[in-house]
Design a protein around this motif. Structure first.
Motif, mmCIF file in Angstrom:
data_model
loop_
_atom_site.group_PDB
_atom_site.id
_atom_site.type_symbol
_atom_site.label_atom_id
_atom_site.label_comp_id
_atom_site.label_asym_id
_atom_site.label_seq_id
_atom_site.Cartn_x
_atom_site.Cartn_y
_atom_site.Cartn_z
ATOM 1 N N VAL A 141 0.857 -1.183 0.000
ATOM 2 C CA VAL A 141 0.000 0.000 0.000
ATOM 3 C C VAL A 141 0.895 1.235 0.000
ATOM 4 O O VAL A 141 1.709 1.435 0.899
ATOM 5 N N ILE A 142 0.734 2.084 -1.030
ATOM 6 C CA ILE A 142 1.599 3.263 -1.171
ATOM 7 C C ILE A 142 0.802 4.562 -1.224
ATOM 8 O O ILE A 142 1.359 5.632 -0.996
ATOM 9 N N LYS A 143 -0.481 4.518 -1.543
ATOM 10 C CA LYS A 143 -1.267 5.747 -1.594
ATOM 11 C C LYS A 143 -1.501 6.289 -0.187
ATOM 12 O O LYS A 143 -1.674 5.524 0.761
ATOM 13 N N LYS A 144 -1.518 7.609 -0.081
ATOM 14 C CA LYS A 144 -1.697 8.208 1.243
ATOM 15 C C LYS A 144 -3.068 7.895 1.825
ATOM 16 O O LYS A 144 -3.194 7.599 3.014
ATOM 17 N N SER A 145 -4.095 7.958 0.984
ATOM 18 C CA SER A 145 -5.440 7.656 1.485
ATOM 19 C C SER A 145 -5.553 6.206 1.925
ATOM 20 O O SER A 145 -6.148 5.889 2.962
ATOM 21 N N SER A 146 -4.958 5.294 1.143
ATOM 22 C CA SER A 146 -5.002 3.877 1.521
ATOM 23 C C SER A 146 -4.201 3.612 2.782
ATOM 24 O O SER A 146 -4.583 2.792 3.620
ATOM 25 N N VAL A 147 -3.061 4.325 2.920
ATOM 26 C CA VAL A 147 -2.251 4.155 4.132
ATOM 27 C C VAL A 147 -3.015 4.624 5.366
ATOM 28 O O VAL A 147 -3.022 3.959 6.410
ATOM 29 N N ARG A 148 -3.678 5.789 5.254
ATOM 30 C CA ARG A 148 -4.473 6.279 6.391
ATOM 31 C C ARG A 148 -5.618 5.330 6.719
ATOM 32 O O ARG A 148 -5.919 5.084 7.897
ATOM 33 N N LEU A 149 -6.252 4.796 5.670
ATOM 34 C CA LEU A 149 -7.361 3.879 5.893
ATOM 35 C C LEU A 149 -6.884 2.594 6.555
ATOM 36 O O LEU A 149 -7.511 2.095 7.503
ATOM 37 N N GLN A 150 -5.775 2.052 6.079
ATOM 38 C CA GLN A 150 -5.246 0.835 6.685
ATOM 39 C C GLN A 150 -4.784 1.078 8.114
ATOM 40 O O GLN A 150 -4.970 0.240 9.001
ATOM 41 N N ARG A 151 -4.179 2.233 8.366
ATOM 42 C CA ARG A 151 -3.737 2.551 9.721
ATOM 43 C C ARG A 151 -4.916 2.654 10.681
ATOM 44 O O ARG A 151 -4.880 2.136 11.813
ATOM 45 N N ALA A 152 -5.996 3.314 10.232
ATOM 46 C CA ALA A 152 -7.179 3.429 11.088
ATOM 47 C C ALA A 152 -7.825 2.073 11.330
ATOM 48 O O ALA A 152 -8.274 1.770 12.446
ATOM 49 N N ASN A 153 -7.855 1.235 10.291
ATOM 50 C CA ASN A 153 -8.469 -0.086 10.437
ATOM 51 C C ASN A 153 -7.682 -0.949 11.419
ATOM 52 O O ASN A 153 -8.253 -1.589 12.322
ATOM 53 N N ILE A 154 -6.360 -0.961 11.283
ATOM 54 C CA ILE A 154 -5.533 -1.760 12.189
ATOM 55 C C ILE A 154 -5.611 -1.205 13.610
ATOM 56 O O ILE A 154 -5.655 -1.959 14.596
ATOM 57 N N GLY A 155 -5.636 0.131 13.738
ATOM 58 C CA GLY A 155 -5.747 0.717 15.068
ATOM 59 C C GLY A 155 -7.034 0.341 15.768
ATOM 60 O O GLY A 155 -7.037 0.017 16.974
ATOM 61 N N THR A 156 -8.145 0.348 15.033
ATOM 62 C CA THR A 156 -9.429 -0.036 15.633
ATOM 63 C C THR A 156 -9.429 -1.506 16.039
ATOM 64 O O THR A 156 -9.915 -1.873 17.120
#
Length: 703
Positions: free
Chosen positions: A316-331
């Motif tokens: 995952v290299i896109k900024k939006s995808s990175v933020r989405l993946q980070r939020a998903n893993i954090g939750t």
């Protein structure tokens, strides 16, 4: 020293002894690694080392009495050469065990890749072509899989919801998407096999009937113009479409032959039956698969470690995808940590008795209110259908009275259940959701049971008392009104109850509500049950349900992001989807199937409308067709016996239902056996871990 001894146990095949122990070799190398790091600026990079002869890995050793830069460089050079002799997996495994920094390990991997690229130039042309073809096919296959994954409906939106609000709210939207697929299947089957042939063969069969409403209530009531349209059962005829019809004169008279024939009663009967049968298979398969995925042994500590160390996708290299993946893993980490730290509270005896009394009082209040609402619906429906009005406007508007009352009950009573649950003060959010689901389910099932009794037990058996010529179309109109009123009340509740109230008052107190999973899921199951009940009386009712679900998804998503917040107590909804599918299968689909089967088997159809006019019951359409085939072709006489034993005999239906239940039971037993095996294996791993820790402690003290 403990870590070094553990490493010595993990890599017995990489470093061998030369008169000394592996632990001593690695510990000595680790002690001198710090000296090498201090001298990195004064020595050349590892990429400039010459490629010398490749000795065996057994030749790598460390002398305790030798010290100096030249000897360390020679040892490091031999280490690089030994790494080149290994395979990729062994090389990575050995580098993991070595006490080196990440930058040094990265340099070694870069050097090995450079050597690999040099050796590739020596490969023959045919082998290189084969290699490139395999790589291209592999990249094409992975690209195709990625493309199919991107085609999944609402994939990005579901990831956003799951990352921000957790798996509990995500399960609601996944369940909504599942219901959408079921309705698309029903719409395609009924549309292609029933609606399109009827529209093509008899487009203007009721052109002399002109029923108009000047008050604009046709869309809400489904009456007026819609009463004589493809939307309802009464519009479909009982004729047989013939293609290629030809007649020829002979000495014995005139003989006619026909090509293909389309028997509308037969197609109507088998289309509805096949649609329900395929839906049942899909539901049973989905439920058994979901059981296997959600009720397995997943210890939160193990999942937490997996989620921490191996959940990030480095592609995952896109900024939006990175933020989405980070939020998903954090939750998900919050949910797992909350599950690990959650402990069952122990209360004193008096407090435990008091809580038990509160729970019993809450259930008595919920059951009493549900019974009162069910009785109110029953008597009010009897009163409204028995009352007659001379005013056409009032008569048409009175058709909406019962749907409005039922929708009001479905909207207000779950709020009362939430207040009662707040009094009980459940500690676990998952337990609170399960209790709310059970109470809402009891309400929905009771109301639908009373309505089905009214439609099939009163309206269908005595339509003349209500002045109905086609009671099937009337029941279809009733289901259309209930489905539409349920959607309208959901819109009003979302707009006035969430957008206006919470956005203006609750936000000033910096407090947002939590998404009510139980109430919203039961509303979806209620609406889907209405769609399954009405597909026999209104073949286009799944299209109305599809439009409703599409609007509902985007409306709930916007309301969720603007007016709701994540639960203050994170919890992992690992079994919510399985429970939703189970409730959809047994109370909802099973009840709808029983009602539809009873209608087709026992109730006499209307004599003046529909494809089954003039028949004792709908099952006789198939029976007549089978006897007609047996009369034309004597070799097919076995079809009559097969039809009587398989279709008309209720034993076959009960046998099929029993087989499905047995399959579910055996699958649950298999899953339970797998759980026990996993528990035993986990216990063995725990024992081995203890023994290894003790052995490592003894070895470290010896070293």
């Amino acid at each position: 020293r403990l870590i070094l001894s553990h490493l010595s146990l993990q890599a017995p095949q990489w470093i061998s002894e030369q008169g000394r122990s592996r632990g001593a070799i690695i510990s000595q190398y680790c002690n001198r690694t710090m000296q090498l790091r201090r001298r990195r600026q004064s020595r050349p990079s590892i990429q400039h080392f010459p490629r010398s002869a490749r000795p065996s890995i057994r030749g790598y050793g460390v002398e305790t009495d030798a010290a100096g830069f030249e000897e360390e460089e020679n040892k490091r050079d031999r280490l690089v050469n030994n790494l080149q002799n290994l395979s990729d997996s062994d090389r990575v495994r050995m580098l993991r065990a070595m006490p080196l920094s990440l930058s040094e390990k990265k340099e070694m991997l870069v050097l090995n890749k450079a050597e690999h690229s040099v050796s590739q130039n020596q490969i023959p042309c045919c082998s290189q072509l084969k290699y490139y073809i395999i790589i291209a096919l592999r990249h094409g296959w992975y690209g195709w899989l990625s493309f199919l994954s991107s085609l999944q409906l609402w994939q990005t939106a579901l990831k956003c919801v799951g990352g921000r609000f957790g798996t509990g709210v995500l399960s609601y939207f996944i369940f909504l998407r599942t219901l959408l697929f079921f309705n698309v299947f029903l719409f395609l089957v009924t549309g292609l096999l029933l609606v399109v042939p009827q529209a093509i063969t008899h487009p203007d069969q009721d052109q002399n009937i002109t029923v108009r409403s000047s008050w604009g209530l046709e869309v809400l009531t489904g009456a007026g113009y819609f009463s004589h349209s493809l939307l309802y059962y009464g519009y479909y005829n009982n004729q047989t479409l013939q293609t290629g019809h030809s007649c020829s004169a002979s000495g014995n008279g005139t003989s006619c032959s026909s090509g293909l024939s389309y028997n509308m009663p037969l197609v109507y009967f088998f289309t509805i039956g096949a649609a329900f049968f395929i839906t049942c298979i899909i539901l049973v398969y989905s439920m058994s698969k979901s059981f296997g995925q959600s009720f397995r042994i997943d210890k939160s500590k193990g999942l937490l470690a997996i989620k921490v160390f191996s959940s990030w996708d480095f592609k995952v290299i896109k900024k939006s995808s990175v933020r989405l993946q980070r939020a998903n893993i954090g939750t998900q980490l919050k949910e797992l940590v909350a599950e690990v730290n959650r402990q069952e509270q122990k209360f004193p005896v008096l407090q435990r008795l008091f809580r038990l009394f509160i729970h019993m009082l809450a259930w008595i209040m919920c059951l009493g209110s549900t019974l009162a609402c069910v009785l109110a619906v029953y008597y009010f429906s009897e009163h409204m259908h028995g009352a007659a009005s001379s005013d056409p406007l009032l008569k048409e508007a009175s058709l909406l009275a019962v749907p409005v009352v039922v929708s009001s009950i479905n909207l207000l009573l779950p709020g009362f259940f939430n207040v009662v649950a707040w009094m009980e003060k459940y500690d676990s959010p998952s337990m609170l959701n399960y209790i709310s689901i059970s109470r809402n389910l009891l309400l929905k099932v009771s109301v639908l049971g009373v309505l089905c009794y009214h439609w099939l037990g009163r309206v269908a058996t005595d339509p003349q008392s209500l002045g109905l010529e086609c009671w099937e179309s009337f029941v279809g109109q009733e289901l259309y009104r209930f489905l539409l009123m349920d959607f309208i009340f959901m819109l009003l509740d979302t707009f006035f109850g969430e957008f206006l109230v919470f956005s203006q008052k609750a936000l000033k107190r910096k407090r947002k509500p939590v998404f009510d999973i139980a109430r919203n899921v039961l509303e979806l199951i209620y609406g889907q049950t209405l769609a399954w009940l009405g597909v026999l009386f209104s073949p286009l009712l799944p299209a109305v349900q599809i439009i409703k679900l599409l609007f509902l998804f985007y409306m709930k998503k916007v309301s969720l992001k603007m007016n709701c917040q994540a639960s203050g107590k994170p919890w992992r909804a690992c079994q919510m989807t399985t429970i939703f599918i189970t409730l959809l299968c047994f109370p909802a689909f099973l009840g709808a199937t029983v009602c539809v089967t009873y209608t087709m088997w026992s109730i006499t159809p209307s004599a003046g409308c529909g494809p089954f006019r003039g028949l004792k019951n709908m099952f006789q359409a198939g029976k007549r067709w089978v006897h007609r085939l047996a009369a034309v072709n004597p070799d097919l006489h076995w079809l009559a016996s097969a039809h009587s034993y398989l279709v008309e005999n209720p034993l076959f239906l009960f046998l099929c239902a029993g087989i499905f239940l047995i399959m579910i039971y055996f699958h649950s037993q298999v899953v339970d056996g797998q759980r026990k095996i996993i528990e035993l294996l986990q216990e063995q791993i725990e024992n081995v871990r203890r023994e290894s820790c003790e052995y490592v402690t003894v070895s470290s003290s010896y070293v």
